[in-house]
Design an enzyme around this catalytic site. Structure first.
Site, PDB file in Angstrom:
ATOM      1  N   ALA A  92      -5.055  -5.180  -0.583  1.00 30.95           N
ATOM      2  CA  ALA A  92      -6.083  -6.225  -0.478  1.00 30.95           C
ATOM      3  C   ALA A  92      -7.107  -6.085  -1.602  1.00 30.95           C
ATOM      4  O   ALA A  92      -7.664  -7.076  -2.082  1.00 30.95           O
ATOM      5  CB  ALA A  92      -6.773  -6.146   0.884  1.00 30.95           C
ATOM      6  N   LYS A 131       0.180  -2.939  -4.264  1.00 34.12           N
ATOM      7  CA  LYS A 131       0.089  -4.177  -3.475  1.00 34.12           C
ATOM      8  C   LYS A 131      -0.914  -3.957  -2.333  1.00 34.12           C
ATOM      9  O   LYS A 131      -0.536  -3.543  -1.240  1.00 34.12           O
ATOM     10  CB  LYS A 131       1.472  -4.566  -2.966  1.00 34.12           C
ATOM     11  N   CYS A 152       0.817  -1.221   0.000  1.00 29.78           N
ATOM     12  CA  CYS A 152       0.000   0.000   0.000  1.00 29.78           C
ATOM     13  C   CYS A 152       0.845   1.263   0.000  1.00 29.78           C
ATOM     14  O   CYS A 152       1.252   1.776   1.044  1.00 29.78           O
ATOM     15  CB  CYS A 152      -0.953   0.043   1.175  1.00 29.78           C
ATOM     16  N   CYS A 195      -6.542   2.405  -2.849  1.00 28.01           N
ATOM     17  CA  CYS A 195      -5.806   2.896  -1.691  1.00 28.01           C
ATOM     18  C   CYS A 195      -6.688   3.919  -0.975  1.00 28.01           C
ATOM     19  O   CYS A 195      -6.754   5.069  -1.409  1.00 28.01           O
ATOM     20  CB  CYS A 195      -4.501   3.535  -2.177  1.00 28.01           C
TER      21      CYS A 195
END
Length: 417
Positions: A310, A308, A163, A343
């Site tokens: 979830a 990167k 993140c 994000c």
């Protein structure tokens, strides 16, 4: 030493591994699935930002791994050590070898604390904190609560990291805490980024620069934290000028939030599955390994150039599951992943800017009519309540949540730029 065989073997029981296993089980009730994962506790890592900011507890981010894996999926509580892809097998730390028909590799990434000289010795004391691990995140909140004035530094290492917005999210939460206490003017807050810009997607970087200005934060780009002296409260940065010349500069602090350098896990780096940079080498759209057709990779350890997060895993899981089932039925794999990542940037303790984007920095919001650059309280609710619920109750349980994210939703706002 025992030898086992499984139709589908998954390395890693984090967001990606558990979601793939449970999603596959929903698509196919018969397939034999095993997960290799040593940890007994599973953390909702996107929650770490707000644990550090004092709006969530660490306990709220944790669940027992055993409760998340479908009872018909075999959980192998061990570490993967080496891969023998030509023999379709993986050797575990215990010495056991497991063979497979299909392999999914998603062990996450590793935090390289030792790449910053002196960090390990001072972390969790001397007001040196980090939101990046379960062992350290609660100390961030302790530091923010206890500090009354002075210089607060926030660092970001070279990409890629988990993140990309997280190193600055905690900075805004800290600044908002100070503002609410009426002490913001007693602080000198500085952001030190190894990269050249505030955020990789210019559309959002411009909006974030307004947030930085509102809090009176000073930004320092091309500054990479290389050493830290906790007792003396001195941080050393390596700076790079436009000609590429490097020099070291020091900065005194009263508190520092450190984002550690990150890389693929060592056992992945030295495996035949890795590319030159150490990541699991996969096709960016199909997530199939570039050399071994029965191997797939997703999540943070993959070579795909997406954020990167979830949210990226949520979009990658159905692509991997469907492609394995296609191969099993002697059909071709399909490209389906477009690099989507999200994000949720916590700009204060009540508002979040929901940055959603795909490969090549394309802005791809999920919600039409809403300007994605505007911090909103609805997304704060999402960050603290809605998204964790989706994670635990839908994504990890193998349900598919397909909210379309479309470039055309952003067109009007991009034209206003």
């Amino acid at each position: 030493m025992s030898n086992q065989h499984h139709t589908l073997l998954i390395i890693g029981g984090g967001a990606a591994g558990v979601s793939v296993a449970n999603n596959m089980r929903r698509q196919n009730a018969e397939i034999d699935i095993a997960i290799v994962e040593p940890s007994e506790v599973h953390y909702y890592q996107p929650g770490f930002t707000i644990v550090g900011g004092g709006a969530y507890t660490l306990k709220e981010t944790a669940r027992n791994e055993a409760d998340l894996i479908h009872p018909t999926v075999i959980w192998i509580k061990d570490y993967a050590e080496t891969f023998q892809p030509d023999d379709n097998s993986v050797t575990l730390r215990s010495g056991d070898t497991i063979s497979y028909d299909y392999l999914v590799v998603c062990p996450g990434l590793q935090l390289d604390w030792d790449k910053i000289e002196g960090l390990k010795e001072t972390l969790n004391k001397n007001n040196v904190c980090s939101n990046y691990s379960a062992e350290t995140v609660e100390y961030t909140w302790e530091c923010i609560q206890n500090i009354k004035e002075g210089t607060a530094l926030f660092t970001q290492p070279p990409m890629p990291i988990k993140c990309a917005g997280a190193p600055q999210k905690i900075m805004y939460l800290a600044a908002d805490r100070f503002r609410k206490r009426g002490t913001l003017d007693k602080f000198n807050i500085e952001f030190f980024n190894a990269g050249p810009v505030l955020f990789g997607v210019p559309f959002f970087a411009k909006a974030l620069s307004k947030v930085v200005a509102e809090y009176g934060i000073k930004t320092n780009f091309n500054h990479n934290l290389v050493a830290i002296d906790g007792p003396a409260k001195i941080a050393t940065f390596e700076t790079t000028d436009s000609e590429g010349n490097k020099q070291r500069v020091t900065k005194a602090f009263d508190m520092i939030h450190v984002t550690p350098p990150q890389s693929a896990p060592d056992f992945i780096k030295k495996s035949p599955l890795a590319n030159a940079a150490g990541w699991v080498d996969v096709n960016p759209n199909t997530l199939q390994h570039t050399k071994y057709s029965n191997i797939f990779g997703l999540g943070d350890a993959g070579s795909t150039p997406n954020a990167k997060t979830a949210a990226a895993v949520r979009k990658q899981v159905p692509v991997v599951v469907d492609n394995i089932l296609s191969l099993k039925n002697s059909k071709d794999v399909q490209g389906g992943y477009d690099g989507y990542g999200s994000c949720p940037l916590t700009t204060s303790l009540s508002k979040v800017m929901l940055a959603e984007f795909a490969y090549d920095g394309r802005v791809t919001p999920s919600f039409p009519l809403l300007d994605p650059r505007k911090p909103r309280s609805i997304w704060w609710w999402g960050k603290t309540t809605g998204f964790p619920w989706l994670y635990w109750h839908l994504m990890l349980k193998g349900y598919r949540i397909d909210i379309p994210h479309l470039e055309c939703y952003a067109k009007k706002f991009l034209n206003e730029e």
